[in-house]
Design an enzyme around this catalytic site. Structure first.
Site, PDB file in Angstrom:
ATOM      1  N   ASP A 240       0.854  -1.184   0.000  1.00 44.92           N
ATOM      2  CA  ASP A 240       0.000   0.000   0.000  1.00 44.92           C
ATOM      3  C   ASP A 240       0.893   1.237   0.000  1.00 44.92           C
ATOM      4  O   ASP A 240       1.846   1.328   0.788  1.00 44.92           O
ATOM      5  CB  ASP A 240      -0.894  -0.008   1.249  1.00 44.92           C
ATOM      6  CG  ASP A 240      -1.887   1.151   1.255  1.00 44.92           C
ATOM      7  OD1 ASP A 240      -2.990   0.971   0.721  1.00 44.92           O
ATOM      8  OD2 ASP A 240      -1.543   2.221   1.776  1.00 44.92           O
ATOM      9  N   ASN A 248      -2.350  13.086  -3.731  1.00 44.99           N
ATOM     10  CA  ASN A 248      -3.489  13.631  -4.480  1.00 44.99           C
ATOM     11  C   ASN A 248      -3.823  15.052  -4.040  1.00 44.99           C
ATOM     12  O   ASN A 248      -4.072  15.931  -4.871  1.00 44.99           O
ATOM     13  CB  ASN A 248      -4.718  12.738  -4.303  1.00 44.99           C
ATOM     14  CG  ASN A 248      -4.681  11.506  -5.185  1.00 44.99           C
ATOM     15  OD1 ASN A 248      -4.200  11.559  -6.314  1.00 44.99           O
ATOM     16  ND2 ASN A 248      -5.167  10.389  -4.671  1.00 44.99           N
ATOM     17  N   HIS A 253      -4.829  14.965  -8.770  1.00 47.90           N
ATOM     18  CA  HIS A 253      -5.161  13.580  -9.111  1.00 47.90           C
ATOM     19  C   HIS A 253      -4.362  13.060 -10.306  1.00 47.90           C
ATOM     20  O   HIS A 253      -4.137  11.849 -10.433  1.00 47.90           O
ATOM     21  CB  HIS A 253      -6.665  13.444  -9.368  1.00 47.90           C
ATOM     22  CG  HIS A 253      -7.477  13.548  -8.117  1.00 47.90           C
ATOM     23  ND1 HIS A 253      -7.584  12.513  -7.222  1.00 47.90           N
ATOM     24  CD2 HIS A 253      -8.200  14.573  -7.590  1.00 47.90           C
ATOM     25  CE1 HIS A 253      -8.354  12.872  -6.203  1.00 47.90           C
ATOM     26  NE2 HIS A 253      -8.740  14.126  -6.403  1.00 47.90           N
ATOM     27  N   ASP A 257      -2.510   9.529 -10.372  1.00 47.21           N
ATOM     28  CA  ASP A 257      -2.581   8.502 -11.417  1.00 47.21           C
ATOM     29  C   ASP A 257      -1.189   8.137 -11.925  1.00 47.21           C
ATOM     30  O   ASP A 257      -0.876   6.961 -12.158  1.00 47.21           O
ATOM     31  CB  ASP A 257      -3.439   8.999 -12.590  1.00 47.21           C
ATOM     32  CG  ASP A 257      -4.911   9.065 -12.247  1.00 47.21           C
ATOM     33  OD1 ASP A 257      -5.301   8.504 -11.199  1.00 47.21           O
ATOM     34  OD2 ASP A 257      -5.672   9.683 -13.008  1.00 47.21           O
ATOM     35  N   GLU A 283      -5.053   2.278  -3.742  1.00 49.49           N
ATOM     36  CA  GLU A 283      -3.599   2.262  -3.913  1.00 49.49           C
ATOM     37  C   GLU A 283      -2.969   0.964  -3.409  1.00 49.49           C
ATOM     38  O   GLU A 283      -1.754   0.887  -3.228  1.00 49.49           O
ATOM     39  CB  GLU A 283      -2.966   3.462  -3.198  1.00 49.49           C
ATOM     40  CG  GLU A 283      -3.126   3.498  -1.692  1.00 49.49           C
ATOM     41  CD  GLU A 283      -4.407   4.182  -1.227  1.00 49.49           C
ATOM     42  OE1 GLU A 283      -4.452   4.634  -0.078  1.00 49.49           O
ATOM     43  OE2 GLU A 283      -5.372   4.260  -2.016  1.00 49.49           O
TER      44      GLU A 283
END
Length: 361
Positions: A240, A248, A253, A257, A283
């Site tokens: 994770d 973010n 964002h 990505d 994630e």
């Protein structure tokens, strides 16, 4: 090479298919050339009514060829050429007799209604192939009956020429039937192959995460349901990204990505051919390692973590940032089934989160 390609096409084994636009343009061109030849031939025998018919046919096919090249109103072009062939065939039988063989073109037209129905039907307009079948039968019966009772006013003058013309018309009619049927079959096969390819791509997409290109849960489930892999033992790595929400919130964002794609790339490079890397959710990334003992899985996780730390990430504006991950590792010996093993790896992952992050547990 062209002869071989042509043979494959008429054998319905071609890897491509001509579009309706290409077919109609080609047919109009061939018919125009053929009628030009008939015009010269009939002029040589001083059969002037046939010359007039052939000249009108040439003009019509030239017009249809231009329209077909533009791909406009193909059904109308088909209907015009169909009507021309019917009228031409009947008029030729009445002028030259049944033995000229022009009635064979009417027979050749019988299956073409199905080609028209396949290529020119749409939600708004459905082409009924039986319309063409009925018209062809009616035209053929009229031509044959009239030819038997009406003495033709013109002749080529000898039986050899009559027989030659009959055979020419016979072969042209056969070639027309073969080309239309092979085109139809090639179209069907081509569309079938496209459908299979699209189904395969959809199947792949249904098993793949669209952002990262990693497998999704469904794909992983199919793999771990392979009993032979379960029997031989396996390891699971659950990773994770640390403080991903902060990435973010701070960089946007798009940066988030980009981070997920970069992390996915690291995981892909770290695994063997039989391993599966899966975007488990958000994630979280899970790695399924068949036939992998705990020590090897831990080393693999350490290598992944090292590469994650080394990622040089940048925003679109050029700002650099780095990330870390926490990973939990477990093996099939630690759970009764796959769900329990994943749960064990997940627990270790969150132990690592609570104890400073950026580590393998």
């Amino acid at each position: 090479m062209r002869i071989r390609a042509f043979w494959e096409y008429i054998s319905a084994k071609a890897s491509y298919a001509l579009s309706a636009k290409q077919v109609m343009a080609l047919i109009m061109l061939v018919l125009g050339i053929f009628n030009t030849g008939l015009l010269v031939f009939h002029f040589a025998y001083a059969i002037y009514p046939m010359c007039a018919i052939n000249a009108a046919s040439v003009a019509l096919y030239l017009f249809c060829y231009v329209k077909a090249k533009k791909g406009k109103k193909l059904l109308r072009i088909f209907n015009l050429s169909y009507a021309e062939i019917m009228i031409h065939a009947v008029a030729s039988v009445l002028l030259l007799g049944v033995d000229s063989g022009f009635s064979l073109y009417i027979i050749a037209m019988l299956p073409l209604g199905y080609y028209a129905s396949y290529n020119f039907s749409s939600e708004k307009r459905q082409v009924n192939p039986m319309f063409y079948v009925i018209v062809s039968i009616a035209a053929f019966c009229f031509a044959r009956i009239s030819g038997n009772y009406i003495e033709p006013p013109y002749s080529y003058g000898n039986k050899i020429t009559d027989r030659t013309m009959y055979m020419v018309n016979f072969f042209v009619a056969v070639i027309a039937i073969v080309l239309f049927f092979s085109t139809l079959l090639n179209q069907i096969k081509f569309l079938e192959s496209q459908r299979l390819y699209q189904n395969k791509k959809l199947e792949e997409l249904s098993k793949t995460d669209s952002l990262t290109g990693l497998a999704n849960r469904r794909s992983l489930q199919e793999r771990y349901e392979d009993l032979s892999l379960i029997r031989e033992g396996y390891a699971v790595i659950m990773g994770d990204i640390d403080d991903f929400k902060k990435v973010n919130d701070t960089y946007g964002h798009d940066a988030g990505d980009q981070t997920l794609k970069a992390v996915a790339s690291v995981f892909k490079k770290a695994v063997r051919g039989e391993d599966i890397v899966c975007r488990w959710g958000g994630e979280e990334i899970l790695v399924f390692l068949p036939r992998c003992p705990l020590g090897n899985a831990k080393n693999r996780a350490e290598d992944i973590l090292k590469d994650i730390r080394g990622l040089d990430l940048r925003t679109k504006s050029g700002k650099r940032f780095h990330i870390t991950m926490t990973l939990g590792v477990a093996t099939s010996k630690e759970g009764a089934d796959f769900t329990e093993v994943v749960k064990k790896a997940d627990e270790r992952l969150y132990d690592g989160k609570h104890n400073g992050k950026d580590q393998v547990v």
